[in-house]
Enzyme design. Sequence first.
Site, PDB file in Angstrom:
ATOM      1  N   MET A 194     -21.843-104.742  57.737  1.00 33.93           N
ATOM      2  CA  MET A 194     -21.513-104.312  56.555  1.00 33.93           C
ATOM      3  C   MET A 194     -22.720-104.619  55.480  1.00 33.93           C
ATOM      4  O   MET A 194     -23.430-105.164  55.586  1.00 33.93           O
ATOM      5  CB  MET A 194     -20.428-105.402  56.066  1.00 33.93           C
ATOM      6  CG  MET A 194     -19.986-105.161  54.672  1.00 33.93           C
ATOM      7  SD  MET A 194     -18.986-103.635  54.548  1.00 33.93           S
ATOM      8  CE  MET A 194     -19.081-103.208  52.961  1.00 33.93           C
ATOM      9  N   GLU A 195     -22.525-103.474  54.666  1.00 34.03           N
ATOM     10  CA  GLU A 195     -23.766-103.094  53.753  1.00 34.03           C
ATOM     11  C   GLU A 195     -23.798-103.625  52.264  1.00 34.03           C
ATOM     12  O   GLU A 195     -24.221-103.334  51.313  1.00 34.03           O
ATOM     13  CB  GLU A 195     -23.700-101.374  53.462  1.00 34.03           C
ATOM     14  CG  GLU A 195     -22.488-101.048  52.776  1.00 34.03           C
ATOM     15  CD  GLU A 195     -21.394-100.393  53.374  1.00 34.03           C
ATOM     16  OE1 GLU A 195     -21.242-100.751  54.702  1.00 34.03           O
ATOM     17  OE2 GLU A 195     -20.583 -99.645  52.906  1.00 34.03           O
TER      18      GLU A 195
ATOM     19  N   HIS B  31     -28.686 -97.700  59.568  1.00 31.42           N
ATOM     20  CA  HIS B  31     -26.995 -97.435  58.967  1.00 31.42           C
ATOM     21  C   HIS B  31     -26.865 -98.243  57.694  1.00 31.42           C
ATOM     22  O   HIS B  31     -26.591 -97.789  56.574  1.00 31.42           O
ATOM     23  CB  HIS B  31     -25.907 -97.309  59.910  1.00 31.42           C
ATOM     24  CG  HIS B  31     -24.618 -97.162  59.492  1.00 31.42           C
ATOM     25  ND1 HIS B  31     -23.945 -95.821  59.626  1.00 31.42           N
ATOM     26  CD2 HIS B  31     -23.894 -97.923  58.610  1.00 31.42           C
ATOM     27  CE1 HIS B  31     -22.920 -95.588  58.956  1.00 31.42           C
ATOM     28  NE2 HIS B  31     -22.675 -96.836  58.428  1.00 31.42           N
ATOM     29  N   GLU B  32     -26.888 -99.659  57.891  1.00 32.55           N
ATOM     30  CA  GLU B  32     -26.585-100.573  56.619  1.00 32.55           C
ATOM     31  C   GLU B  32     -27.456-100.173  55.431  1.00 32.55           C
ATOM     32  O   GLU B  32     -27.433-100.358  54.316  1.00 32.55           O
ATOM     33  CB  GLU B  32     -26.372-101.957  57.156  1.00 32.55           C
ATOM     34  CG  GLU B  32     -25.329-102.258  58.201  1.00 32.55           C
ATOM     35  CD  GLU B  32     -24.088-101.572  58.050  1.00 32.55           C
ATOM     36  OE1 GLU B  32     -23.614-101.288  56.770  1.00 32.55           O
ATOM     37  OE2 GLU B  32     -23.625-100.883  58.984  1.00 32.55           O
TER      38      GLU B  32
ATOM     39  N   HIS C 256     -27.081 -97.187  53.666  1.00 38.59           N
ATOM     40  CA  HIS C 256     -26.004 -97.176  52.590  1.00 38.59           C
ATOM     41  C   HIS C 256     -26.393 -97.756  51.148  1.00 38.59           C
ATOM     42  O   HIS C 256     -25.478 -97.350  50.375  1.00 38.59           O
ATOM     43  CB  HIS C 256     -24.733 -98.318  52.996  1.00 38.59           C
ATOM     44  CG  HIS C 256     -23.738 -97.775  53.873  1.00 38.59           C
ATOM     45  ND1 HIS C 256     -22.853 -96.652  53.820  1.00 38.59           N
ATOM     46  CD2 HIS C 256     -23.210 -98.171  54.979  1.00 38.59           C
ATOM     47  CE1 HIS C 256     -22.222 -96.500  54.442  1.00 38.59           C
ATOM     48  NE2 HIS C 256     -22.172 -97.472  55.431  1.00 38.59           N
TER      49      HIS C 256
ATOM     50  N   GLU D  41     -19.693 -92.679  54.930  1.00 37.88           N
ATOM     51  CA  GLU D  41     -19.692 -92.908  55.990  1.00 37.88           C
ATOM     52  C   GLU D  41     -20.128 -91.866  56.953  1.00 37.88           C
ATOM     53  O   GLU D  41     -21.166 -91.936  57.756  1.00 37.88           O
ATOM     54  CB  GLU D  41     -18.328 -93.609  56.821  1.00 37.88           C
ATOM     55  CG  GLU D  41     -17.973 -95.097  56.250  1.00 37.88           C
ATOM     56  CD  GLU D  41     -19.085 -95.931  56.417  1.00 37.88           C
ATOM     57  OE1 GLU D  41     -19.902 -95.933  57.084  1.00 37.88           O
ATOM     58  OE2 GLU D  41     -18.842 -97.029  55.439  1.00 37.88           O
TER      59      GLU D  41
HETATM   60  N1  0A1 Z   1     -18.999-100.097  56.017  1.00 40.83           N
HETATM   61  C1  0A1 Z   1     -19.284-100.528  57.329  1.00 40.83           C
HETATM   62  C2  0A1 Z   1     -18.117-100.859  58.122  1.00 40.83           C
HETATM   63  C3  0A1 Z   1     -17.139-102.043  57.867  1.00 40.83           C
HETATM   64  C4  0A1 Z   1     -15.939-101.471  57.710  1.00 40.83           C
HETATM   65  C5  0A1 Z   1     -15.024-102.356  57.483  1.00 40.83           C
HETATM   66  C6  0A1 Z   1     -15.092-103.700  57.729  1.00 40.83           C
HETATM   67  O1  0A1 Z   1     -14.149-104.510  57.787  1.00 40.83           O
HETATM   68  C7  0A1 Z   1     -12.605-104.020  57.830  1.00 40.83           C
HETATM   69  C8  0A1 Z   1     -16.222-104.200  58.347  1.00 40.83           C
HETATM   70  C9  0A1 Z   1     -17.519-103.067  58.158  1.00 40.83           C
HETATM   71  C10 0A1 Z   1     -20.266 -99.828  58.060  1.00 40.83           C
HETATM   72  O2  0A1 Z   1     -20.126 -98.650  58.059  1.00 40.83           O
HETATM   73  O3  0A1 Z   1     -21.262-100.233  58.275  1.00 40.83           O
HETATM   74 ZN    ZN Z   2     -21.160 -97.590  57.287  1.00 44.12          ZN
END
Ligand code: 0A1
Ligand code: ZN
Length: 876
Positions: free
Chosen positions: A268-269, A302-303, A306, A325
């Site tokens: 998670m970013e 990736h992170e 972001h 995304e």
């Molecule tokens: N945004 C993060 C992915 C992510 C999405 C939802 C989450 O919890 C519900 C956790 C992480 C990514 O694209 O890496």
């Molecule tokens: Zn992402």
Amino acid sequence: MSQPQVIYLKDYQVPAFLIDQTDLRFELEATKTLVKARLTMRKNPESHSQQRALFLDGDKSLVLHRVAINDQVLSDKDYSRTDDGLTIHDVPDSFVLETVTEINPQENTALEGLYRSDGFYCTQCEAEGFRRITFYLDRPDVMSVFTTTIEADKTTCPVLLSNGNAIDSGDSEGGRHWVTWEDPFRKPAYLFALVAGDLSHVEDSYTTMSGRKVVLQIFADKKDLNKLDHAMTSLKNSMRWDEEVYGREYDLDIFMIVAVDFFNMGAMENKGLNIFNTSCVLASPQTTTDLGFQRVEGVVAHEYFHNWSGNRVTCRDWFQLSLKEGFTVFRDSEFSADFNSRTVKRIEDVSVLRTAQFAEDAGPMAHPIRPSSFIEISNFYTMTIYEKGAEVVRMIHTLLGPDLFRKGSDLYFDRHDGQAVTTDDFVAAMSDASGRDFTQFKRWYEQAGTPELTVSDEYDPAAGVYTLIIQQSCPATPGQNEKLPFHLPVAVGLIDDQGADLPLTNGQTTQVLELTEAEQRFEFTGIHGDKPVPSLLRGFSAPVKLRYPYSRDELVFLMQHDSDGFNRWEASQKLGVDVLQSLTAAYQQGEPLAFDARLSEAYRSVLLDETLDPAMVAKILTLPSEAYLSELVDEIDVDAIHAARTFARQHIANALEAEFIAAYERCSSSEPYSPDADSIAKRALRNLSLAYLVETEKPQHLSLARTQFDNADNMTDSQAALGLLVHSNDEVAASEVLAIFYERWSEESLVVNQWLSVQASDPKLGTLNKVLALMDHPAFTMRNPNKVRALISAFAMQNPVNFHQLDGSGYAFLADRIIELNALNPQIASRLVTPLTRWKRYSEQRQALMKNELQRIMDSGSLSTDVYEVVSKSLV
Ligand code: 0A1
Ligand code: ZN
């Protein structure tokens, strides 16, 4: 139970209130944490709403202790509390709202909001986790600056982290201490993060292109400190790459990554404080495979990316999820292509897309990359939003070329820095910077389903004209029966009878055709000699299914001559598909299986060509997967597909035994392990050769696998041998290596996960009983998503023969786990439903069994919105 509410894009309204400043204070206790929030708020001048009431999102688990506005404590007549939030009946135009809320991190098994992972405190707020922490306007278009003070026990929580820069700290009573963090960048609540615990870290630094020094820290459990070098190197490479390729510089003085073992997704970013699943950040040669190393590199990138595509420019609402995304996956995949083999990376991405995303697009959860409605946003972190979203950005890149694309991305970042925007804004920036019209192209954002191209050709040698006729169509998807034609780039080349690329109308050997009509003709002039062989959709220039009536001989020819590496592999896949489909049909009709030697002979010449990249050889010699073969047929016969593929593998193994032995030896190395592209390539070909050799079932090859298992100095070779032996018919060897492997790695949670997966994916009959037994193993817990994925998902998604047993035992097993997890962790439960959603693709007998289990889940009571949405849509 009341029907969960459907949320529509068309209902979007700007927020009625804004939050300029968020000041948080956390008093951490495992079962009783106090969250004190001080929100500086005002009416949104852009809102037409006249309402005086303020609604704040807040989960039902929040215990509200106090509400005050401008220092006036409210009485319970001034507000009302519902399951989803708090309404304050009358608020002034601008005010300071204070709340004190109690939460229980210890009991938070959903892993959304603030929870405990192995004794640490950590948060996950995307998409709507912040409302499980405190009452807030939990939507991405409400952006605020944050200060966060964390107070906790000094012994158990020496490390206290949040977003931004640490600005103050001190001791408090009772052996406690506190730290205050300030994040100067406005951000939505979903990017908030907090971490507290007894963590160790490694530290490095990076000097940005403008000469600012940034401290880089990666935190993990002390025992994992030796597994952070690769992530650190990947981070620094990402920071440099984003400066060079996109002109994007990092913006805070510190960048932190934290590794946690309990995490629903990959990572998670959160602004300045990324939180990672251990599986996407820890790497060491002894414990991590080459694939694992590459995953760490890709996810770290990736992170990090972001920070611009997601954080500096964020999403207006969750329907725009692919804005951040899709673009960020495109960015990370280009980064990985630059640091590794570009063609191999493309093959890997396309393989995932064509199995998992195409299947999603053909199922009951199909949705466009910008959905128009949802029940539970967590269900939309999908292959479609991510991978197809990335393909759509890639098509823009292909249509514009790298320079105009860069102009477009510069304009996008400059125009929208600090804003919450839409996919339309992204496309508008690309269009404005390039002068190109993307009106029709935007259908990619609105229409679900995988387009199908049917290609035919005509050749007039006298006139020197070769013509491609391309038709496109797109199957119906839920709620969308009629589709309009897409605008898409089809990169093509023409190959003469000597295997050379012909110069095309644009003076080059590859030309990008722009398809916009349902049927279109493209003429190539100045073509002479024999009819050329077309090389279509080079580099997989659009996410479509393409049909052209290649003969097997033409495919062998393309495998040998196509100058496009991707299409050389694609020719091998098409040939493999053709051969395997014939074998499947023969198996179904009870006819003897006859193998077309053209396939093994083509493999032989590839295997003998030592000038080829061994990674490419390994890819070409890998038969189309059972998942891909399943995707290509209307009715999936798992047993026939498995039997056909096994037969083909055995045949190839016997035909090329000597060559595989030679390749195995050629690719052996006495160098110490290194995860560089060349060494990874050699290990890939060596382990592929070993796999084919074991397929012969000759004892000397099984011993070779055993020797490799015993002597391996790295996890790639060790795990490859383990898998082959466990899946072989040699039960004694299988149980020996399983015992040795567990004994050796029982303290390494991620390695134990591989041990679970290898057993769960064993195609031999009877695996379900082993999986059931493993659920009672001390290494397994339903509370850790990585364990669930390693055992339950591996069984349901990587073991079709056992999962689809005709007695229905596999389906019933999965449904039981979904019902169990629905109460513990709805996000993970909902993802597990995926294989059952595909019921329409199987025989009637299996359909009935699968539907039965879906219905049983539906009737099991108190379903989460997550599981409810997927199951109810699947039963339609
Ligand atoms: N945004 C993060 C992915 C992510 C999405 C939802 C989450 O919890 C519900 C956790 C992480 C990514 O694209 O890496
Ligand atoms: Zn992402």
